[in-house]
Design a protein around this motif. Sequence first.
Motif, PDB file in Angstrom:
ATOM      1  N   LEU A 120      14.513  42.213   0.263  1.00 18.46           N
ATOM      2  CA  LEU A 120      13.463  42.614  -1.051  1.00 18.46           C
ATOM      3  C   LEU A 120      14.257  42.057  -2.336  1.00 18.46           C
ATOM      4  CD1 LEU A 120      10.945  44.312  -1.317  1.00 18.46           C
ATOM      5  CD2 LEU A 120      12.553  46.286  -1.816  1.00 18.46           C
ATOM      6  N   LEU A 121      15.617  42.254  -2.375  1.00 15.76           N
ATOM      7  CA  LEU A 121      16.183  41.555  -3.333  1.00 15.76           C
ATOM      8  C   LEU A 121      16.082  40.175  -3.604  1.00 15.76           C
ATOM      9  CD1 LEU A 121      18.402  42.161  -5.727  1.00 15.76           C
ATOM     10  CD2 LEU A 121      20.219  41.776  -4.056  1.00 15.76           C
ATOM     11  N   LEU A 122      16.323  39.455  -2.597  1.00 19.19           N
ATOM     12  CA  LEU A 122      16.003  37.942  -2.632  1.00 19.19           C
ATOM     13  C   LEU A 122      14.685  37.781  -3.175  1.00 19.19           C
ATOM     14  CD1 LEU A 122      17.879  35.556  -1.776  1.00 19.19           C
ATOM     15  CD2 LEU A 122      16.737  35.635   0.265  1.00 19.19           C
ATOM     16  N   LEU A 123      13.799  38.351  -2.571  1.00 21.59           N
ATOM     17  CA  LEU A 123      12.314  38.100  -2.929  1.00 21.59           C
ATOM     18  C   LEU A 123      12.188  38.564  -4.503  1.00 21.59           C
ATOM     19  CD1 LEU A 123       9.955  39.357  -0.194  1.00 21.59           C
ATOM     20  CD2 LEU A 123      10.589  37.085  -0.898  1.00 21.59           C
ATOM     21  N   GLY A 124      12.878  39.786  -4.894  1.00 21.66           N
ATOM     22  CA  GLY A 124      12.911  40.031  -6.435  1.00 21.66           C
ATOM     23  C   GLY A 124      13.501  38.923  -7.320  1.00 21.66           C
ATOM     24  N   ILE A 125      14.680  38.306  -6.743  1.00 26.57           N
ATOM     25  CA  ILE A 125      15.375  37.311  -7.635  1.00 26.57           C
ATOM     26  C   ILE A 125      14.277  36.164  -7.895  1.00 26.57           C
ATOM     27  CG2 ILE A 125      17.155  35.642  -7.486  1.00 26.57           C
ATOM     28  CD1 ILE A 125      18.737  37.780  -6.205  1.00 26.57           C
ATOM     29  N   VAL A 164      12.513  34.672 -11.434  1.00 25.31           N
ATOM     30  CA  VAL A 164      12.794  33.402 -11.989  1.00 25.31           C
ATOM     31  C   VAL A 164      11.353  32.886 -12.628  1.00 25.31           C
ATOM     32  CG1 VAL A 164      13.081  30.957 -11.549  1.00 25.31           C
ATOM     33  CG2 VAL A 164      14.419  32.811 -10.357  1.00 25.31           C
ATOM     34  N   PHE A 165      10.352  33.421 -12.298  1.00 25.95           N
ATOM     35  CA  PHE A 165       8.905  32.773 -12.870  1.00 25.95           C
ATOM     36  C   PHE A 165       8.690  33.772 -14.019  1.00 25.95           C
ATOM     37  CE2 PHE A 165       8.814  31.633  -8.143  1.00 25.95           C
ATOM     38  CZ  PHE A 165       8.593  30.426  -8.455  1.00 25.95           C
ATOM     39  N   ARG A 202      17.540  32.051 -17.870  1.00 23.96           N
ATOM     40  CA  ARG A 202      17.030  33.007 -17.017  1.00 23.96           C
ATOM     41  C   ARG A 202      18.036  33.386 -15.686  1.00 23.96           C
ATOM     42  NH1 ARG A 202      10.603  31.550 -16.382  1.00 23.96           N
ATOM     43  NH2 ARG A 202      10.729  31.831 -18.613  1.00 23.96           N
ATOM     44  N   MET A 203      18.448  32.362 -15.037  1.00 23.97           N
ATOM     45  CA  MET A 203      19.354  32.389 -13.890  1.00 23.97           C
ATOM     46  C   MET A 203      20.768  33.607 -14.396  1.00 23.97           C
ATOM     47  SD  MET A 203      18.214  31.785 -11.162  1.00 23.97           S
ATOM     48  CE  MET A 203      19.400  31.824  -9.958  1.00 23.97           C
ATOM     49  N   PRO A 204      21.280  33.061 -15.470  1.00 23.33           N
ATOM     50  CA  PRO A 204      22.568  34.014 -15.701  1.00 23.33           C
ATOM     51  C   PRO A 204      21.970  35.408 -15.901  1.00 23.33           C
ATOM     52  CG  PRO A 204      22.048  32.344 -17.545  1.00 23.33           C
ATOM     53  CD  PRO A 204      21.443  32.002 -16.450  1.00 23.33           C
ATOM     54  N   ARG A 205      20.858  35.628 -16.652  1.00 23.84           N
ATOM     55  CA  ARG A 205      20.209  37.025 -16.712  1.00 23.84           C
ATOM     56  C   ARG A 205      20.097  37.801 -15.554  1.00 23.84           C
ATOM     57  NH1 ARG A 205      16.853  39.282 -21.640  1.00 23.84           N
ATOM     58  NH2 ARG A 205      16.966  41.316 -21.085  1.00 23.84           N
ATOM     59  N   ILE A 206      19.337  37.068 -14.765  1.00 23.50           N
ATOM     60  CA  ILE A 206      18.993  37.464 -13.415  1.00 23.50           C
ATOM     61  C   ILE A 206      20.238  38.077 -12.543  1.00 23.50           C
ATOM     62  CG2 ILE A 206      18.151  36.836 -11.109  1.00 23.50           C
ATOM     63  CD1 ILE A 206      15.925  35.382 -12.640  1.00 23.50           C
ATOM     64  N   LEU A 207      21.055  36.833 -12.493  1.00 25.80           N
ATOM     65  CA  LEU A 207      22.395  37.480 -11.695  1.00 25.80           C
ATOM     66  C   LEU A 207      23.253  38.308 -12.445  1.00 25.80           C
ATOM     67  CD1 LEU A 207      23.466  33.845 -10.743  1.00 25.80           C
ATOM     68  CD2 LEU A 207      22.383  35.526  -9.318  1.00 25.80           C
ATOM     69  N   THR A 208      23.227  38.380 -13.686  1.00 22.60           N
ATOM     70  CA  THR A 208      23.882  39.661 -14.409  1.00 22.60           C
ATOM     71  C   THR A 208      23.383  40.776 -14.206  1.00 22.60           C
ATOM     72  OG1 THR A 208      24.503  38.150 -16.095  1.00 22.60           O
ATOM     73  CG2 THR A 208      25.015  40.249 -16.680  1.00 22.60           C
ATOM     74  N   LEU A 231      18.169  47.275 -11.171  1.00 23.58           N
ATOM     75  CA  LEU A 231      18.479  47.076 -12.087  1.00 23.58           C
ATOM     76  C   LEU A 231      17.574  45.424 -12.860  1.00 23.58           C
ATOM     77  CD1 LEU A 231      19.959  48.129 -14.808  1.00 23.58           C
ATOM     78  CD2 LEU A 231      21.784  46.514 -14.458  1.00 23.58           C
ATOM     79  N   LEU A 232      17.434  44.814 -11.793  1.00 22.30           N
ATOM     80  CA  LEU A 232      16.507  43.603 -11.808  1.00 22.30           C
ATOM     81  C   LEU A 232      15.302  43.955 -12.404  1.00 22.30           C
ATOM     82  CD1 LEU A 232      16.442  40.257 -11.811  1.00 22.30           C
ATOM     83  CD2 LEU A 232      15.995  40.700  -9.279  1.00 22.30           C
ATOM     84  N   MET A 233      14.576  44.741 -11.478  1.00 24.04           N
ATOM     85  CA  MET A 233      13.278  44.982 -11.874  1.00 24.04           C
ATOM     86  C   MET A 233      13.176  45.815 -13.245  1.00 24.04           C
ATOM     87  SD  MET A 233      11.419  43.904  -9.861  1.00 24.04           S
ATOM     88  CE  MET A 233      12.289  42.834  -8.741  1.00 24.04           C
ATOM     89  N   VAL A 234      14.088  46.574 -13.575  1.00 22.58           N
ATOM     90  CA  VAL A 234      13.937  47.247 -15.022  1.00 22.58           C
ATOM     91  C   VAL A 234      14.071  46.133 -15.952  1.00 22.58           C
ATOM     92  CG1 VAL A 234      15.004  48.871 -16.546  1.00 22.58           C
ATOM     93  CG2 VAL A 234      14.679  49.506 -14.025  1.00 22.58           C
ATOM     94  N   ASP A 235      14.981  45.333 -15.716  1.00 23.27           N
ATOM     95  CA  ASP A 235      15.165  44.087 -16.681  1.00 23.27           C
ATOM     96  C   ASP A 235      14.065  43.504 -16.834  1.00 23.27           C
ATOM     97  OD1 ASP A 235      16.846  42.838 -18.688  1.00 23.27           O
ATOM     98  OD2 ASP A 235      17.155  41.182 -17.180  1.00 23.27           O
TER      99      ASP A 235
END
Lengths: 256, 342
Positions: free
Chosen positions: B22-27, B31-32, B70-76, B302-306
């Motif tokens: 799920l996390l991988l899919l979320g990432i 990105v899009f 995007r990537m740094p923000r997603i990873l952070t 946190l990824l979803m909330v962001d």
Amino acid sequence: MMKVSGLSFSYGSKEVLHNISFEAVSGELLCVLGHNGAGKTTLFRCMLGLLKPENGSVSIDGADITAMKPAERARCIAYIPQAARPVFAYSVIDMVLMGMTPRLDRGHLNPGSEERKTAIRILDQMGIADLAERDYTKLSGGEQQLVLIARALAQGAETLIMDEPTSSLDYGNQMKVQRRLKELASEGYTIVQSSHNPEQAFVFADRVICIKDGRIFREGKPRDIMDEQLIKDLYGIDVEMISGGEDKARFFLIRE
Amino acid sequence: MAAGTVNSDRRKKLIIVFMAVLLLLGIIVSVFLGQFDITPSQLWGIITSRFTGVEPFWTSQQEHVLWNVRMPRILTACLVGAALSCAGCVYQGVFENPMAAPDFLGASSGAALGAALAILLGLGEAMITALAFMISLATICLVYIIGSRTRGNRTVGLVLAGLMVSALAQAGVSFIKLVADQTNQLPEITYWLMGSLTGTENKDVLFAGITIAIGMIPLLLLRWKINVLTVGEEEASSMGVKVPEVRAVSLICATLLTASAVSVSGMIGWVGLVVPHFCRKITGNNYLFLMPASVLTGAFFLLMVDNISRNLFVAEVPIGILTAVIGAPFFIYLITKGGEPV
């Protein structure tokens, strides 16, 4: 064999234990009697290595427990508290697996299927294998006590220290747990328990140690030492002793 | 019976695998999301062009947005979420207290004080992070020292010490806000305190990634012993656990996680309390499963909330506000209707 020799302990300037010496051999169920504050719990904490005695030593089969590593000590001697009330709900099998912790090592940090099998076998031995997946916090007091005993057995220890193991149980469960302990002793375990119930100690203990104000005050087979005078000396009350079932049991009635 | 327990463990393992997927899919989905559209084939092209050397069929702006925004923000977001929930889950176990959370030991308010001080002194961005990190660690040490000196119940002592030191740090922050320059510094401090992942750069990812890995690996290795700690100090010792050592290592690592998370993202509350509780309901309290579940769920949450925070409105809503708005009601649900008490 567990040996306590010349053990003394003080909290600050207050001496709680003074020159305590006794032995407990394999297959023996030893009962420690004494008034509140006599020093029973402190004695047990010293025996478990949780407190370091000021003088004297505690040894198991000749090895001083203070010189042992914690895991090594836990494989020799296990503690069964009066009642464990974990903040978080764990399943019975997880509780027993926790007892397995001293048998894990660096290359094997978490219990796996091997430990699980052992835990199930121990639960089976205690007659509570059907509780394995149940939530420990939702069991009755008697069942919880059996789980704690299973956890102690899982440590692989042959000496079990129990602080009033049955004092919070109902009559039936007290008898069940005590009978179970008696069986464990006959299998070769050394059991040292404290109790506030002299009548129960008379029935189940092989030997009784009486502690008063931090000193061993009397010691011996229940049949030899437990009488009206002992109860008066220990607890300061006048009683009349009644022997029942050809002296299989002794009851103490309070004199008005 | 043996089969039953194996099955329940297998089910928990499957849940954790599911969370990871799920996390991988979320990432990938994240990105899009954003102002610049990137198509799936463009994404694939940008990622693989480094190896295949294919002619770009995308703009350099798209490539820049992907790699540097995007990537740094997603990873952070993932790192901070994972770190805060892992830390919360550890604090709860070590203090035998279901209400424990990173916010509670003064770690968050210490970091806030450090950041506010750095902004007041006009220091650069790197120093804001560094000072937040150092004062956060110092705060925890102070709480731990005071807590271990209190008489009576040490757990309660620690909680009280945490409250008190937090109050002091907050007083410090208030004072700094009072004396700060009203036009530049005050808005910056306020924004930082609300918690935000805006403007996260690759160097933040590197810093957070390294410090969070240093904090998290020992905790994952120690997680079985943390289980044993939760049943109480004396019992854990009698089961052969070196309580002071395990407790100290766990606290230092959890604090490192909190401090590094807060120092890159500002104050993001509730994650460390709510996510572990949510996971307790799903995988149970055994840290063998609970800790990996908290790490993965925290990252996903946190990824979803962001994503909401950066896409829902034209102007970005600070993520700290959103975590509170989502976290607090959810926590109320957990403690009232969420079934069994913890």
